[in-house]
Design a protein around this motif. Sequence first.
Motif, PDB file in Angstrom:
ATOM      1  N   ALA A 115     -11.383  16.733 -10.689  1.00 16.48           N
ATOM      2  CA  ALA A 115     -10.117  17.704 -10.725  1.00 16.48           C
ATOM      3  C   ALA A 115     -10.334  18.941 -11.506  1.00 16.48           C
ATOM      4  O   ALA A 115     -11.146  18.919 -12.258  1.00 16.48           O
ATOM      5  N   SER A 116      -9.686  20.122 -10.961  1.00 17.66           N
ATOM      6  CA  SER A 116      -9.769  21.231 -11.719  1.00 17.66           C
ATOM      7  C   SER A 116      -9.237  20.880 -13.258  1.00 17.66           C
ATOM      8  O   SER A 116      -8.491  20.253 -13.522  1.00 17.66           O
ATOM      9  N   ALA A 117      -9.891  21.759 -14.132  1.00 17.30           N
ATOM     10  CA  ALA A 117      -9.312  21.378 -15.716  1.00 17.30           C
ATOM     11  C   ALA A 117      -7.763  22.086 -15.693  1.00 17.30           C
ATOM     12  O   ALA A 117      -7.515  22.860 -15.144  1.00 17.30           O
ATOM     13  N   GLY A 118      -6.890  21.223 -16.503  1.00 11.85           N
ATOM     14  CA  GLY A 118      -5.708  21.431 -16.598  1.00 11.85           C
ATOM     15  C   GLY A 118      -5.342  22.698 -17.530  1.00 11.85           C
ATOM     16  O   GLY A 118      -6.261  22.988 -18.223  1.00 11.85           O
ATOM     17  N   SER A 119      -4.045  22.955 -17.720  1.00 11.78           N
ATOM     18  CA  SER A 119      -3.777  23.966 -18.559  1.00 11.78           C
ATOM     19  C   SER A 119      -3.974  23.491 -20.061  1.00 11.78           C
ATOM     20  O   SER A 119      -3.779  22.420 -20.391  1.00 11.78           O
ATOM     21  N   MET A 120      -3.823  24.565 -21.114  1.00 11.68           N
ATOM     22  CA  MET A 120      -4.242  24.263 -22.649  1.00 11.68           C
ATOM     23  C   MET A 120      -2.771  24.636 -22.828  1.00 11.68           C
ATOM     24  O   MET A 120      -2.477  24.353 -24.172  1.00 11.68           O
ATOM     25  N   ARG A 121      -1.675  24.696 -22.251  1.00 10.40           N
ATOM     26  CA  ARG A 121      -0.198  24.909 -22.522  1.00 10.40           C
ATOM     27  C   ARG A 121       0.076  23.616 -23.408  1.00 10.40           C
ATOM     28  O   ARG A 121       0.015  22.462 -22.941  1.00 10.40           O
ATOM     29  N   GLY A 122       0.774  24.070 -24.701  1.00 10.01           N
ATOM     30  CA  GLY A 122       1.369  22.874 -25.355  1.00 10.01           C
ATOM     31  C   GLY A 122       0.235  22.197 -26.257  1.00 10.01           C
ATOM     32  O   GLY A 122       0.448  21.152 -27.147  1.00 10.01           O
ATOM     33  N   TYR A 123      -1.157  22.348 -26.161  1.00  9.02           N
ATOM     34  CA  TYR A 123      -2.121  22.004 -26.779  1.00  9.02           C
ATOM     35  C   TYR A 123      -1.937  22.174 -28.284  1.00  9.02           C
ATOM     36  O   TYR A 123      -1.745  23.288 -28.687  1.00  9.02           O
ATOM     37  N   SER A 124      -2.206  21.249 -29.293  1.00 15.47           N
ATOM     38  CA  SER A 124      -2.576  21.384 -30.578  1.00 15.47           C
ATOM     39  C   SER A 124      -3.273  20.132 -30.878  1.00 15.47           C
ATOM     40  O   SER A 124      -3.052  18.963 -30.407  1.00 15.47           O
ATOM     41  N   ALA A 165      -9.441  19.150 -27.104  1.00 17.65           N
ATOM     42  CA  ALA A 165      -9.070  20.137 -26.129  1.00 17.65           C
ATOM     43  C   ALA A 165      -9.554  19.584 -24.515  1.00 17.65           C
ATOM     44  O   ALA A 165      -8.578  19.942 -23.573  1.00 17.65           O
ATOM     45  N   ASN A 166     -10.670  19.082 -24.593  1.00 20.97           N
ATOM     46  CA  ASN A 166     -11.229  19.132 -23.255  1.00 20.97           C
ATOM     47  C   ASN A 166     -10.448  17.492 -22.494  1.00 20.97           C
ATOM     48  O   ASN A 166      -9.854  17.638 -21.693  1.00 20.97           O
ATOM     49  N   ALA A 167     -10.125  16.957 -23.531  1.00 25.40           N
ATOM     50  CA  ALA A 167      -9.347  15.580 -23.056  1.00 25.40           C
ATOM     51  C   ALA A 167      -7.848  15.917 -22.583  1.00 25.40           C
ATOM     52  O   ALA A 167      -7.323  15.566 -21.590  1.00 25.40           O
ATOM     53  N   TRP A 168      -7.348  16.961 -23.423  1.00 26.42           N
ATOM     54  CA  TRP A 168      -6.035  17.517 -23.221  1.00 26.42           C
ATOM     55  C   TRP A 168      -5.973  18.179 -21.478  1.00 26.42           C
ATOM     56  O   TRP A 168      -5.294  17.984 -20.693  1.00 26.42           O
ATOM     57  N   ARG A 169      -6.937  18.937 -21.207  1.00 27.39           N
ATOM     58  CA  ARG A 169      -7.274  19.441 -20.169  1.00 27.39           C
ATOM     59  C   ARG A 169      -7.588  18.466 -18.941  1.00 27.39           C
ATOM     60  O   ARG A 169      -7.587  18.633 -17.735  1.00 27.39           O
ATOM     61  N   SER A 170      -7.922  17.304 -19.269  1.00 28.51           N
ATOM     62  CA  SER A 170      -8.405  16.187 -18.147  1.00 28.51           C
ATOM     63  C   SER A 170      -7.359  15.279 -18.076  1.00 28.51           C
ATOM     64  O   SER A 170      -7.802  14.210 -17.495  1.00 28.51           O
ATOM     65  N   GLY A 171      -6.131  15.484 -18.624  1.00 28.87           N
ATOM     66  CA  GLY A 171      -5.380  14.311 -18.569  1.00 28.87           C
ATOM     67  C   GLY A 171      -4.566  13.747 -19.888  1.00 28.87           C
ATOM     68  O   GLY A 171      -3.482  13.223 -19.500  1.00 28.87           O
ATOM     69  N   ALA A 172      -5.057  14.035 -20.896  1.00 29.65           N
ATOM     70  CA  ALA A 172      -4.331  13.603 -22.071  1.00 29.65           C
ATOM     71  C   ALA A 172      -3.193  14.298 -22.589  1.00 29.65           C
ATOM     72  O   ALA A 172      -2.391  13.707 -23.167  1.00 29.65           O
ATOM     73  N   ASN A 173      -2.854  15.464 -21.873  1.00 31.21           N
ATOM     74  CA  ASN A 173      -1.551  16.168 -22.033  1.00 31.21           C
ATOM     75  C   ASN A 173      -0.706  15.355 -21.622  1.00 31.21           C
ATOM     76  O   ASN A 173       0.599  15.836 -21.985  1.00 31.21           O
ATOM     77  N   ARG A 174      -0.729  14.343 -20.690  1.00 25.11           N
ATOM     78  CA  ARG A 174       0.582  13.476 -20.105  1.00 25.11           C
ATOM     79  C   ARG A 174       0.507  12.488 -21.031  1.00 25.11           C
ATOM     80  O   ARG A 174       1.521  11.488 -20.637  1.00 25.11           O
ATOM     81  N   TRP A 175      -0.266  12.041 -22.055  1.00 26.75           N
ATOM     82  CA  TRP A 175      -0.119  10.968 -22.746  1.00 26.75           C
ATOM     83  C   TRP A 175       0.820  11.192 -24.200  1.00 26.75           C
ATOM     84  O   TRP A 175       1.507  12.056 -24.208  1.00 26.75           O
ATOM     85  N   THR A 176       1.323   9.974 -24.638  1.00 23.64           N
ATOM     86  CA  THR A 176       2.009  10.131 -25.905  1.00 23.64           C
ATOM     87  C   THR A 176       1.280  10.410 -26.973  1.00 23.64           C
ATOM     88  O   THR A 176      -0.178  10.321 -26.935  1.00 23.64           O
TER      89      THR A 176
END
Length: 214
Positions: A48-57, A121-132
Amino acid sequence: MRGTRSQSLLAAALALGLAGCVSVSTPDPTPATDGGNVTEKLAELTVASAGSMRGYSRDRFPHWRGTGKNCDVRDTVLKRDGEAIKLSGCNVVGGRWESVYDGRVLTDPSEVDVDHMVPLANAWRSGANRWTDAKRGDFANDIQLPHLFAVSRTANRSKGDQDPSQWRPANRSYWCRYAENWVTVKHHWQLTVNTAEKAALTEMLGGCTWASTP
């Protein structure tokens, strides 16, 4: 399924967390998982295409967790990956580390970074943004998989949040292990890969004789 070597590393890491004062030898360069599984795992990864960095920290991936007394996961990794470890209480204040990314030998803990094989950050773009945040903390402190490594600060900062299509260790002899570990972590945590990333991993594993051995 993880190999015997991974299980022994886990046992050693857990023992360090409990005791806080025991050093173990640096892991050897044998594959961290059963060789024949890595290509299968790569094929199973969702592209899948890399997701957004929006909200990442980085704060969304709470680390480092305590492991007893005043130890934390960073101390555990420094002890596991180093030799001649010196402690002050439970904190690592000296030792010797050989950075697998670039071959540098380090004797000052301040020059050693604990790298996440798959950057946060890579994990965030790869689906971790949806985790708790709790699950992201589990990911950031995972010592069961080949995910956390003591490496030179220089190499870690050079890597940043790049995937294998963008950055590879200067130590080419580590490429097989690096690609295998990357796939292992992404497969376990069900993270996606982009097209260029998968192509790079396929290329890197293509030269590894153990990668296609049942």
